[in-house]
Design a protein around this motif. Structure first.
Motif, PDB file in Angstrom:
ATOM      1  N   LYS A  60       0.848  -1.196   0.000  1.00 47.50           N
ATOM      2  CA  LYS A  60       0.000   0.000   0.000  1.00 47.50           C
ATOM      3  C   LYS A  60       0.880   1.240   0.000  1.00 47.50           C
ATOM      4  O   LYS A  60       1.711   1.424   0.884  1.00 47.50           O
ATOM      5  CB  LYS A  60      -0.912  -0.011   1.225  1.00 47.50           C
ATOM      6  N   SER A  61       0.668   2.102  -0.993  1.00 46.86           N
ATOM      7  CA  SER A  61       1.528   3.270  -1.147  1.00 46.86           C
ATOM      8  C   SER A  61       1.465   4.201   0.059  1.00 46.86           C
ATOM      9  O   SER A  61       2.463   4.864   0.395  1.00 46.86           O
ATOM     10  CB  SER A  61       1.143   4.042  -2.413  1.00 46.86           C
ATOM     11  N   ASP A  62       0.314   4.251   0.740  1.00 45.87           N
ATOM     12  CA  ASP A  62       0.196   5.164   1.878  1.00 45.87           C
ATOM     13  C   ASP A  62       0.830   4.603   3.145  1.00 45.87           C
ATOM     14  O   ASP A  62       0.809   5.246   4.197  1.00 45.87           O
ATOM     15  CB  ASP A  62      -1.272   5.523   2.146  1.00 45.87           C
ATOM     16  N   ASN A  64       4.071   3.150   2.869  1.00 50.14           N
ATOM     17  CA  ASN A  64       5.506   3.088   2.634  1.00 50.14           C
ATOM     18  C   ASN A  64       6.217   4.177   3.431  1.00 50.14           C
ATOM     19  O   ASN A  64       5.701   5.284   3.618  1.00 50.14           O
ATOM     20  CB  ASN A  64       5.816   3.221   1.147  1.00 50.14           C
TER      21      ASN A  64
END
Length: 237
Positions: A60-62, A64
């Motif tokens: 999930k990019s949020d 990282n």
């Protein structure tokens, strides 16, 4: 993160070093700093690294994690810096200690295979060309200039001096682990401890708002050729 144990895959030297680490306990950073120096028996000055296993979902990019920290005692290594800029910033970058400075000609030189640097800094007026021409080459190596890593901005001299003084970037890998250097085996114990404290404070500050549960799951200290040492985690971790 798996804990390395003594087995036939390693040589006698490594297995002997593993035997000096109590796998059933966690060491304070001060204890671990002293032990990692004892275990660094190679014929060169080994780098000391910390490895954090985080409670994030790296898919999930949020969630990282990425950030920078100025280690108070530096990393112990000479950082070679390439600066992509033009105009009056060329002289400013050179005066600050940049190893190579240029604009379009430096971009072309890198495209031609020149990679004799450890960090790349760029001013905003050059980022369009850097991104267009060098993203595929520098991105996978973690060298593409980025404002979040403090390598893009108008203060080219400040960016160069900060990198030379020991500012590092940290980010999680695809397994949710952060690996970061905090010095050399030749460092004083207290200097390794101080660098570690600065790093973990920055890591805590970079905690994603969407990350739930325990953020720092485990931490290990190791030298280049030595086994890992389990670290105790503070109450804030």
């Amino acid at each position: 993160m798996s804990k390395p144990v003594s087995n036939s895959k390693h040589g006698k030297r490594y297995n002997a070093l593993v035997g000096k680490v109590d796998r059933d306990r966690q060491y304070s950073i001060d204890e671990a700093a002293a032990l990692v120096k004892e275990l660094a028996t190679a014929k060169f000055d080994e780098t000391v690294e910390v490895h954090f296993r985080l409670g994030i979902d790296p898919r999930k990019s949020d969630q990282n994690v990425r950030g920078t920290v100025a280690l108070p005692h530096g990393t112990g290594r000479t950082v070679r810096i390439a600066v992509v800029t033009k105009g009056e910033n060329v002289a400013l970058a050179e005066a600050a200690g940049a190893d190579i400075v240029g604009s379009e000609e430096l971009i072309e030189r890198i495209l031609g295979g020149f990679m004799d640097f450890d960090a790349v800094v760029a001013t905003p007026d050059m980022m369009a060309q850097v991104g267009q021409k060098l993203a595929r080459l520098l991105g996978p190596r973690g060298l593409l200039p980025n404002p979040k890593s403090g390598t893009v901005g108008p203060d080219v001299a400040g960016m160069v001096r900060s990198l030379k003084a020991g500012r590092i970037e940290f980010r999680n890998d695809k397994t949710g682990v952060v690996h970061a250097p905090i010095g050399k085996a030749s460092f004083e114990n207290g200097n390794l401890s101080a660098n570690y404290q600065a790093l973990i404070a920055a890591l805590e500050g970079a905690k994603p708002a969407s990350a739930k549960g325990q953020y720092v799951r485990s931490a290990y200290l190791s030298s280049t050729m030595g086994p890992s040492i389990p670290l105790t985690l503070g109450s804030g971790s």
